[in-house]
Design a protein around this motif. Structure first.
Motif, PDB file in Angstrom:
ATOM      1  N   SER A   1       0.832  -1.193   0.000  1.00 39.40           N
ATOM      2  CA  SER A   1       0.000   0.000   0.000  1.00 39.40           C
ATOM      3  C   SER A   1       0.867   1.243   0.000  1.00 39.40           C
ATOM      4  CB  SER A   1      -0.934   0.014   1.217  1.00 39.40           C
ATOM      5  OG  SER A   1      -0.189   0.057   2.430  1.00 39.40           O
TER       6      SER A   1
ATOM      7  N   ARG B   1      -2.427   7.694  -0.187  1.00 39.39           N
ATOM      8  CA  ARG B   1      -3.242   7.954  -1.376  1.00 39.39           C
ATOM      9  C   ARG B   1      -2.691   9.122  -2.188  1.00 39.39           C
ATOM     10  NH1 ARG B   1      -7.300   5.868  -3.374  1.00 39.39           N
ATOM     11  NH2 ARG B   1      -7.673   4.600  -1.527  1.00 39.39           N
ATOM     12  N   ASP B   2      -2.197  10.132  -1.524  1.00 40.81           N
ATOM     13  CA  ASP B   2      -1.589  11.270  -2.223  1.00 40.81           C
ATOM     14  C   ASP B   2      -0.093  11.233  -1.960  1.00 40.81           C
ATOM     15  OD1 ASP B   2      -1.240  13.516  -3.707  1.00 40.81           O
ATOM     16  OD2 ASP B   2      -2.631  14.761  -2.576  1.00 40.81           O
TER      17      ASP B   2
ATOM     18  N   LEU C   1      -3.621   4.267  -8.259  1.00 38.97           N
ATOM     19  CA  LEU C   1      -3.836   3.400  -7.118  1.00 38.97           C
ATOM     20  C   LEU C   1      -5.278   2.896  -7.094  1.00 38.97           C
ATOM     21  CD1 LEU C   1      -1.939   5.598  -4.507  1.00 38.97           C
ATOM     22  CD2 LEU C   1      -1.071   3.592  -5.719  1.00 38.97           C
TER      23      LEU C   1
ATOM     24  N   PRO D   1      -8.917   2.762  -6.247  1.00 34.66           N
ATOM     25  CA  PRO D   1      -9.794   3.862  -5.811  1.00 34.66           C
ATOM     26  C   PRO D   1     -10.306   3.652  -4.390  1.00 34.66           C
ATOM     27  CG  PRO D   1     -10.376   3.118  -8.019  1.00 34.66           C
ATOM     28  CD  PRO D   1      -9.413   2.121  -7.478  1.00 34.66           C
ATOM     29  N   GLY D   2     -10.576   4.770  -3.708  1.00 39.64           N
ATOM     30  CA  GLY D   2     -11.114   4.720  -2.356  1.00 39.64           C
ATOM     31  C   GLY D   2     -11.001   6.078  -1.706  1.00 39.64           C
ATOM     32  N   THR D   3     -11.453   6.155  -0.457  1.00 42.98           N
ATOM     33  CA  THR D   3     -11.423   7.420   0.273  1.00 42.98           C
ATOM     34  C   THR D   3     -10.490   7.386   1.471  1.00 42.98           C
ATOM     35  OG1 THR D   3     -13.358   6.722   1.570  1.00 42.98           O
ATOM     36  CG2 THR D   3     -13.771   8.000  -0.440  1.00 42.98           C
ATOM     37  N   ASP D   4      -9.926   6.242   1.789  1.00 44.06           N
ATOM     38  CA  ASP D   4      -9.008   6.141   2.921  1.00 44.06           C
ATOM     39  C   ASP D   4      -7.704   6.861   2.625  1.00 44.06           C
ATOM     40  OD1 ASP D   4     -10.864   4.597   4.236  1.00 44.06           O
ATOM     41  OD2 ASP D   4      -9.970   2.684   3.589  1.00 44.06           O
ATOM     42  N   ALA D   5      -6.977   7.219   3.685  1.00 42.79           N
ATOM     43  CA  ALA D   5      -5.696   7.902   3.518  1.00 42.79           C
ATOM     44  C   ALA D   5      -4.655   6.999   2.868  1.00 42.79           C
ATOM     45  CB  ALA D   5      -5.184   8.393   4.871  1.00 42.79           C
ATOM     46  N   GLU D   6      -4.816   5.683   3.053  1.00 42.36           N
ATOM     47  CA  GLU D   6      -3.922   4.716   2.420  1.00 42.36           C
ATOM     48  C   GLU D   6      -4.648   4.024   1.277  1.00 42.36           C
ATOM     49  OE1 GLU D   6      -2.334   2.007   5.232  1.00 42.36           O
ATOM     50  OE2 GLU D   6      -1.335   3.555   6.422  1.00 42.36           O
ATOM     51  N   ALA D   7      -3.887   3.691   0.240  1.00 36.86           N
ATOM     52  CA  ALA D   7      -4.452   3.025  -0.936  1.00 36.86           C
ATOM     53  C   ALA D   7      -3.693   1.745  -1.208  1.00 36.86           C
ATOM     54  CB  ALA D   7      -4.381   3.940  -2.160  1.00 36.86           C
TER      55      ALA D   7
ATOM     56  N   THR E   1      -0.172  -1.430 -11.005  1.00 31.66           N
ATOM     57  CA  THR E   1       0.371  -0.088 -10.785  1.00 31.66           C
ATOM     58  C   THR E   1       1.808  -0.018 -11.270  1.00 31.66           C
ATOM     59  OG1 THR E   1      -1.058   0.231  -8.857  1.00 31.66           O
ATOM     60  CG2 THR E   1       0.821   1.708  -9.076  1.00 31.66           C
TER      61      THR E   1
END
Length: 206
Positions: free
Chosen positions: A22, A25-26, A55, A57-63, A69
């Motif tokens: 993982s 995300r940013d 990455l 997709p999702g809304t968590d801070a980790e992807a 990838t």
């Protein structure tokens, strides 16, 4: 010599497979910093860019890191061997480890429609952003239809930044290659202003 020839010869995309579980995300600022440590020449490489990572997709801070990838670097062709030295290196990105595999080169090809996931803006206003993009294109003597997309706010340690996605349509082959080479806006090493062929577009000739 046509315009296409020097543009084809000077820049390429280097594609690195990635191994890891993982990532943040940013991850753009951490990725830039890690690559600058590994390649001190990166800041001085003309027009070098680091593509945004794709990455899960999702809304968590980790992807989660998908097996598909890839790390893509847009670099001068003459830096291919230097950057290939990253093979097997493990980068630490915000406490997450990712290992780079053996890269291959991907040529820049002319497409009528190009897309940038993020182009850096000087402010939050979409009209001001589009006016600035039109001025840049006029300075490059490039004619295109512009379609502005998603606005994103980035609260990075390097500072807050607003970006917009941007599509350019109706490009000639030479203009398409020029834009892929030069990009638009600032912060290329943070993934901004890097254009790729839109998935629905076909290569064109002149």
């Amino acid at each position: 010599m046509s315009l296409d020839e020097p543009l084809r010869a000077t820049m390429i995309d280097m594609v690195f497979p990635l191994e890891g579980h993982s990532l943040p995300r940013d991850a753009s600022p951490a990725l830039r910093a890690a690559l600058q440590r590994e390649m001190p020449w990166l800041d001085q490489a003309p027009l070098a860019g680091i593509h945004p990572l794709k990455l899960v997709p999702g809304t968590d801070a980790e992807a989660l890191l998908s097996q598909r990838t890839r790390l893509l670097l847009r670099l001068p062709r003459v830096r291919f061997d230097d950057a290939a030295g990253l093979t097997g290196r493990t980068l630490q990105l915000g406490g997450h480890a990712v290992t780079l595999g053996q890269p291959h080169a991907r040529e820049l090809l002319p497409h009528r429609t190009l897309y940038a996931y993020a182009v850096a803006a000087e402010g939050d206003d979409e009209i001001d952003f589009m006016q600035a993009m039109n001025r840049e294109l006029q300075a490059l003597e490039v004619r295109s239809q512009l379609i502005c997309g998603k606005r994103q706010q980035h609260a990075w340690p390097t500072g807050a930044l607003t970006t917009f996605s941007l599509m350019l349509h109706g490009l000639t082959a030479s203009d398409s290659l020029r834009l892929q080479t030069l990009g638009l806006g600032r912060h290329r090493l943070l993934g901004c202003g890097i254009f790729v062929p839109h998935k629905s577009a076909a290569a064109v000739g002149e």
